[in-house]
Design a protein around this motif. Structure first.
Motif, mmCIF file in Angstrom:
data_model
loop_
_atom_site.group_PDB
_atom_site.id
_atom_site.type_symbol
_atom_site.label_atom_id
_atom_site.label_comp_id
_atom_site.label_asym_id
_atom_site.label_seq_id
_atom_site.Cartn_x
_atom_site.Cartn_y
_atom_site.Cartn_z
ATOM 1 N N ARG A 81 8.190 1.230 -49.687
ATOM 2 C CA ARG A 81 8.028 2.294 -50.680
ATOM 3 C C ARG A 81 8.674 3.602 -50.239
ATOM 4 O O ARG A 81 9.268 4.321 -51.042
ATOM 5 N N LEU A 82 8.559 3.937 -48.937
ATOM 6 C CA LEU A 82 8.965 5.262 -48.474
ATOM 7 C C LEU A 82 10.239 5.238 -47.629
ATOM 8 O O LEU A 82 11.085 6.121 -47.750
ATOM 9 N N HIS A 83 10.373 4.246 -46.763
ATOM 10 C CA HIS A 83 11.503 4.237 -45.831
ATOM 11 C C HIS A 83 12.741 3.563 -46.400
ATOM 12 O O HIS A 83 13.851 3.841 -45.950
ATOM 13 N N MET A 84 12.576 2.666 -47.355
ATOM 14 C CA MET A 84 13.693 1.875 -47.863
ATOM 15 C C MET A 84 14.185 2.446 -49.193
ATOM 16 O O MET A 84 13.386 2.690 -50.091
ATOM 17 N N ASP A 85 15.501 2.684 -49.300
ATOM 18 C CA ASP A 85 16.020 3.193 -50.563
ATOM 19 C C ASP A 85 16.454 2.038 -51.465
ATOM 20 O O ASP A 85 16.251 0.863 -51.138
ATOM 21 N N GLU A 86 17.075 2.375 -52.598
ATOM 22 C CA GLU A 86 17.423 1.352 -53.586
ATOM 23 C C GLU A 86 18.414 0.326 -53.045
ATOM 24 O O GLU A 86 18.472 -0.807 -53.509
ATOM 25 N N GLY A 87 19.193 0.721 -52.054
ATOM 26 C CA GLY A 87 20.154 -0.197 -51.459
ATOM 27 C C GLY A 87 19.632 -0.862 -50.204
ATOM 28 O O GLY A 87 20.414 -1.450 -49.450
ATOM 29 N N ALA A 88 18.324 -0.766 -49.959
ATOM 30 C CA ALA A 88 17.656 -1.337 -48.790
ATOM 31 C C ALA A 88 18.073 -0.657 -47.486
ATOM 32 O O ALA A 88 17.870 -1.217 -46.411
ATOM 33 N N ARG A 89 18.632 0.558 -47.579
ATOM 34 C CA ARG A 89 18.918 1.316 -46.359
ATOM 35 C C ARG A 89 17.628 1.990 -45.900
ATOM 36 O O ARG A 89 16.866 2.538 -46.710
ATOM 37 N N LEU A 90 17.405 1.967 -44.596
ATOM 38 C CA LEU A 90 16.152 2.452 -44.031
ATOM 39 C C LEU A 90 16.291 3.872 -43.485
ATOM 40 O O LEU A 90 17.295 4.214 -42.856
ATOM 41 N N ALA A 91 15.253 4.676 -43.694
ATOM 42 C CA ALA A 91 15.094 5.921 -42.949
ATOM 43 C C ALA A 91 14.387 5.590 -41.634
ATOM 44 O O ALA A 91 13.483 4.755 -41.597
ATOM 45 N N ARG A 92 14.802 6.240 -40.576
ATOM 46 C CA ARG A 92 14.212 5.988 -39.259
ATOM 47 C C ARG A 92 12.736 6.368 -39.225
ATOM 48 O O ARG A 92 11.915 5.620 -38.689
ATOM 49 N N THR A 93 12.384 7.516 -39.789
ATOM 50 C CA THR A 93 11.021 8.033 -39.663
ATOM 51 C C THR A 93 10.510 8.579 -40.991
ATOM 52 O O THR A 93 11.265 8.853 -41.921
ATOM 53 N N PHE B 63 8.353 -8.360 -41.302
ATOM 54 C CA PHE B 63 8.240 -8.958 -42.634
ATOM 55 C C PHE B 63 8.204 -10.483 -42.558
ATOM 56 O O PHE B 63 7.448 -11.142 -43.287
ATOM 57 N N LEU B 64 9.002 -11.074 -41.678
ATOM 58 C CA LEU B 64 9.017 -12.537 -41.539
ATOM 59 C C LEU B 64 7.679 -13.048 -41.002
ATOM 60 O O LEU B 64 7.159 -14.073 -41.460
ATOM 61 N N TRP C 284 8.256 -10.958 -48.839
ATOM 62 C CA TRP C 284 8.572 -10.380 -47.526
ATOM 63 C C TRP C 284 9.781 -11.063 -46.906
ATOM 64 O O TRP C 284 10.565 -10.435 -46.193
ATOM 65 N N LEU C 285 9.972 -12.343 -47.175
ATOM 66 C CA LEU C 285 11.203 -13.022 -46.762
ATOM 67 C C LEU C 285 12.393 -12.407 -47.487
ATOM 68 O O LEU C 285 13.462 -12.190 -46.890
ATOM 69 N N GLU C 286 12.206 -12.108 -48.756
ATOM 70 C CA GLU C 286 13.287 -11.513 -49.544
ATOM 71 C C GLU C 286 13.672 -10.140 -48.996
ATOM 72 O O GLU C 286 14.857 -9.830 -48.828
ATOM 73 N N PHE C 287 12.666 -9.317 -48.697
ATOM 74 C CA PHE C 287 12.957 -7.992 -48.140
ATOM 75 C C PHE C 287 13.637 -8.114 -46.777
ATOM 76 O O PHE C 287 14.549 -7.340 -46.453
ATOM 77 N N ALA C 288 13.190 -9.066 -45.960
ATOM 78 C CA ALA C 288 13.845 -9.281 -44.665
ATOM 79 C C ALA C 288 15.320 -9.628 -44.872
ATOM 80 O O ALA C 288 16.196 -9.156 -44.129
ATOM 81 N N GLY C 289 15.599 -10.422 -45.881
ATOM 82 C CA GLY C 289 16.981 -10.779 -46.169
ATOM 83 C C GLY C 289 17.834 -9.578 -46.540
ATOM 84 O O GLY C 289 18.996 -9.466 -46.102
ATOM 85 N N PHE C 290 17.282 -8.668 -47.338
ATOM 86 C CA PHE C 290 18.015 -7.446 -47.683
ATOM 87 C C PHE C 290 18.414 -6.685 -46.411
ATOM 88 O O PHE C 290 19.548 -6.219 -46.270
ATOM 89 N N LEU C 291 17.445 -6.538 -45.500
ATOM 90 C CA LEU C 291 17.696 -5.779 -44.272
ATOM 91 C C LEU C 291 18.721 -6.479 -43.391
ATOM 92 O O LEU C 291 19.604 -5.829 -42.802
ATOM 93 N N ILE D 260 22.280 -6.105 -44.398
ATOM 94 C CA ILE D 260 22.838 -4.819 -43.961
ATOM 95 C C ILE D 260 23.226 -4.889 -42.488
ATOM 96 O O ILE D 260 24.242 -4.310 -42.074
ATOM 97 N N VAL D 261 22.455 -5.604 -41.688
ATOM 98 C CA VAL D 261 22.844 -5.806 -40.282
ATOM 99 C C VAL D 261 24.223 -6.453 -40.215
ATOM 100 O O VAL D 261 25.097 -6.028 -39.446
ATOM 101 N N LEU D 262 24.439 -7.481 -41.020
ATOM 102 C CA LEU D 262 25.740 -8.160 -41.019
ATOM 103 C C LEU D 262 26.846 -7.247 -41.523
ATOM 104 O O LEU D 262 27.963 -7.262 -40.995
ATOM 105 N N ASP D 263 26.535 -6.449 -42.518
ATOM 106 C CA ASP D 263 27.559 -5.634 -43.176
ATOM 107 C C ASP D 263 27.860 -4.338 -42.434
ATOM 108 O O ASP D 263 29.012 -3.900 -42.381
#
Length: 677
Positions: free
Chosen positions: A445-457, A480-481, A492-499, A502-505
């Protein structure tokens, strides 16, 4: 010029907002100011629960004369290493290369182009133990900058070229095989402390990730030596002063090899990792001690680190008020015999002193002792022990509490989610699974934006400005896994996949190497990249683990290939430096075992489904992944085309593209998840 930290969200930066030093946060504007004024930059890096950071702040940064000289001669930048691990990593690498050691507070002098030319850590206010005073350092650097600018520029350029020339790529190495893991185990055996557990001498840090490797190695090979090192290390730590015998939870490290006297700060990442380790040890051995410590540590995290938003705070300080208005390290935790008598009365105080190792000489400072459980303690009345602990804990709650760093770090919350979900699942504590789910909700809700990019804190419900680094994506995906395996929610598997996409990309180089910052992150003098574990799994090895698990869940060849590529560095480093790549070795054990893929099909409320689900959770096959749900459910790919067996809930176990016949009995499933199966 004012101090510019008042509007920062970092508790550490806010602690310095009232300093007479005109601090800047890390920003392009600060370096532009240095160029404009023609002065060097003083970079000071620390974190809120760092004891010596507080000491240097009090001695130097709160001193008007010192601050005046700093303001006149430098542009002064203050960084919270927990908010900007990338900045910390780049300049810590330079400090360690130049001095042979590192630590915090870290003090680095930079050109206005951010190139480092002089380094240190803590500097005292007056010369001491062969160290120059901080003022001497400031004057020496200012003099060199003014009188020998060309020489300074040459040094800075050489250091920067050396740093930027370092890059890791292990293309074609592939993951470690049996031989490399056996060599790693042999290396650990050589460094093992058979008298007190753990590895090496003082100071001694909890080897969480190494213990995970040892437990997985035992599960795969049956190596009793690996299990013995893991079990004995965990028992020694749990009995030592590094473990809070009253309130649960672990301190950062022990200053001695016997685990007696801790450095008292309590970090979320240590406790999340150790909570999971003790749960896994219980899963293998059934140890009552491991069960108790896992649950007490989970309860500590929820009770003392959980924030109103549902996440988990970063740390508790080592220092607190000793009741006289003076702050001392450990004041909240230590006891004298007289204090025991005051709380318990003479008879129970004598019992408690013997049980917890409290002496008149003391094991800490000024006749105070850190509570521990001596290894040779005789059997005692359990009810009496619980009564004594409850009264001491109640009395301790009246003491001034250590400060808490309330910022929520994505990576460390990911570790906490994994630990709480698994402990809740193992020990029938749905409340812990619920706390894990709430923390996961907060991250989405707070750390992840619409593109699944994370804020550190984040802090107080406000998203921080700093971008997530590799460990944030990897550890949150890991959390999440683990949560999906326990609560059966495929989202939660789906959200892990989004993240992980991004690791791959964004974090993967052309030769499969991983970087700690994204391709589009702020450019520093070097792109940080470190595969070795420190206090927590490196982003590199954490990503390898999450990628491997996700590939097992989904059959994704891209994620499996990336995981195996990332494990190439473990093949290179594991046999040579196993203490410092423990999580990578643990992931390699999973890769060598499969990992196994377990699908439990059946109605979630069916007792048969619940029994199979629990048996799967308690299976010790390294890194096994687990999906549970109704037949025909599309929440998990592993559930596809997996029907009930004769109308009964069933378990399907696959490994390396080969599936065993489905089973409906718990014992049969246990055999499928047993070493050698």
């Amino acid at each position: 010029m004012p101090n510019r930290l008042a509007h920062e969200t970092s508790p550490y930066l806010l602690q310095h907002a009232d300093n007479p030093v005109e601090w800047w946060p890390w920003s392009p504007d600060a370096f532009e100011e240095a160029r404009k004024r023609g002065v060097p930059v003083l970079l000071s890096v620390g974190y809120s629960s760092c004891h010596w950071c507080h000491v240097m702040a009090h001695e130097s940064f709160e001193d008007d004369d010192t601050a005046s000289y700093m303001n006149e001669s430098f542009v002064n930048i203050k960084v919270d290493r927990e908010e900007r691990p990338d900045v910390d990593a780049v300049y810590m690498e330079a400090v360690q290369a130049a001095t042979g050691q590192g630590g915090w507070p870290m003090t680095v002098f930079l050109t206005p182009d951010a190139e480092p030319f002089y380094f240190g850590t803590y500097f005292p206010p007056a010369p001491r133990h062969g160290m120059p005073s901080f003022r001497e350092v400031l004057e020496g650097v200012a003099s060199a900058w003014t009188g020998r600018r060309d020489e300074v520029a040459e040094v800075a350029g050489r250091i920067t070229r050396d740093l930027t020339g370092r890059s890791l790529a292990f293309r074609g190495e592939g993951p470690p095989a049996e031989a490399e893991l056996a060599q790693a185990l042999l290396g650990l055996t050589r460094e093992y402390d058979p008298g007190h557990g753990g590895f090496g001498g003082a100071p001694k840090f909890p080897p969480s990730m190494v213990v995970e490797f040892l437990l997985r190695h035992y599960a795969r090979t049956g190596s009793e030596g690996a299990l013995q090192m893991a079990a004995d290390t965990c028992e020694s730590m749990a009995r030592g002063g590094i473990y809070d015998q009253l309130g649960g939870g672990f301190a950062r490290y022990a200053v001695d090899r016997e685990w007696v006297v801790p450095h008292f700060e309590k970090m979320l990442y240590d406790n999340a990792l150790l909570c999971r380790v003790y749960a896994h040890l219980w899963r293998v051995t059934g140890s009552d001690l491991a069960r108790r410590v896992a649950l007490e540590t989970a309860d500590f995290m929820v009770r003392e680190l959980r924030t109103p938003e549902g996440g988990f705070a970063s740390a508790l300080d080592a220092d607190s008020d000793d009741g006289t208005g003076h702050h001392h390290e450990g004041a909240f935790y230590v006891w004298t015999p007289a204090q025991l008598v005051e709380v318990l009365g003479a008879e129970d105080a004598e019992f408690a002193a013997g049980y917890f190792g409290v002496t008149y000489e003391g094991t800490f400072e000024k006749g105070a002792s850190v509570l521990q459980l001596p290894m040779d303690a005789a059997p005692v009345d359990a009810a009496r022990v619980e009564s004594v602990k409850a009264r001491l804990l109640a009395a301790r709650e009246q003491r001034p509490r250590p400060g808490r760093d309330d910022k929520i770090v994505a990576a460390w919350n990911g570790l906490a989610i994994a630990a709480l979900a698994e402990v809740g699942g193992y020990f029938d504590r749905p409340d812990l699974v619920e706390r894990a789910t709430e923390a996961a909700d907060l991250l989405v809700r707070l750390h992840m934006d619409e593109g699944a990019r994370l804020a550190r804190t984040s802090k107080d419900g406000h998203r921080g400005a700093n971008s997530g680094v590799l460990e944030d994506y990897a550890d949150v995906a890991e959390g999440f896994l683990a949560l999906a395996a326990v609560n059966g929610e495929g989202v939660w598997l789906e959200f892990a996949g989004f993240l992980l996409d991004i690791v791959l990309d964004q974090f993967t180089g052309p030769e499969g190497q991983l970087y700690d910052t994204a391709h589009d992150a702020e450019a520093l003098i070097r792109r940080p990249q470190d595969p070795t574990d420190n206090a927590a799994p490196s982003g590199w090895t954490a990503a390898a683990g999450a990628l491997l698990s996700y590939a097992a869940h989904t059959g994704s060849a891209a994620h499996r290939t990336a995981a195996e590529g990332a494990l190439g560095v473990v093949k290179a480093l594991g046999p040579r430096a196993p203490r410092f790549i423990g999580w990578g070795l643990a992931v390699a054990e999973a890769a060598l075992d499969g990992p196994r893929e377990v699908a439990i099909v059946g109605d979630r409320d069916d007792p048969g489904t619940k029994a199979l689900h629990r048996a799967a959770l308690l299976g010790a096959a390294p890194g096994a992944v687990l999906a549970v749900g109704r037949p025909g459910s599309d929440e998990f790919p592993l559930l596809a085309d997996r029907p009930l067996v004769q109308g009964r809930p069933a378990a399907y176990v696959c490994r390396r593209f080969v599936c065993a016949a489905p089973v409906t009995e718990v014992d049969a499933l246990g055999r499928e998840l047993t070493p050698g199966a």
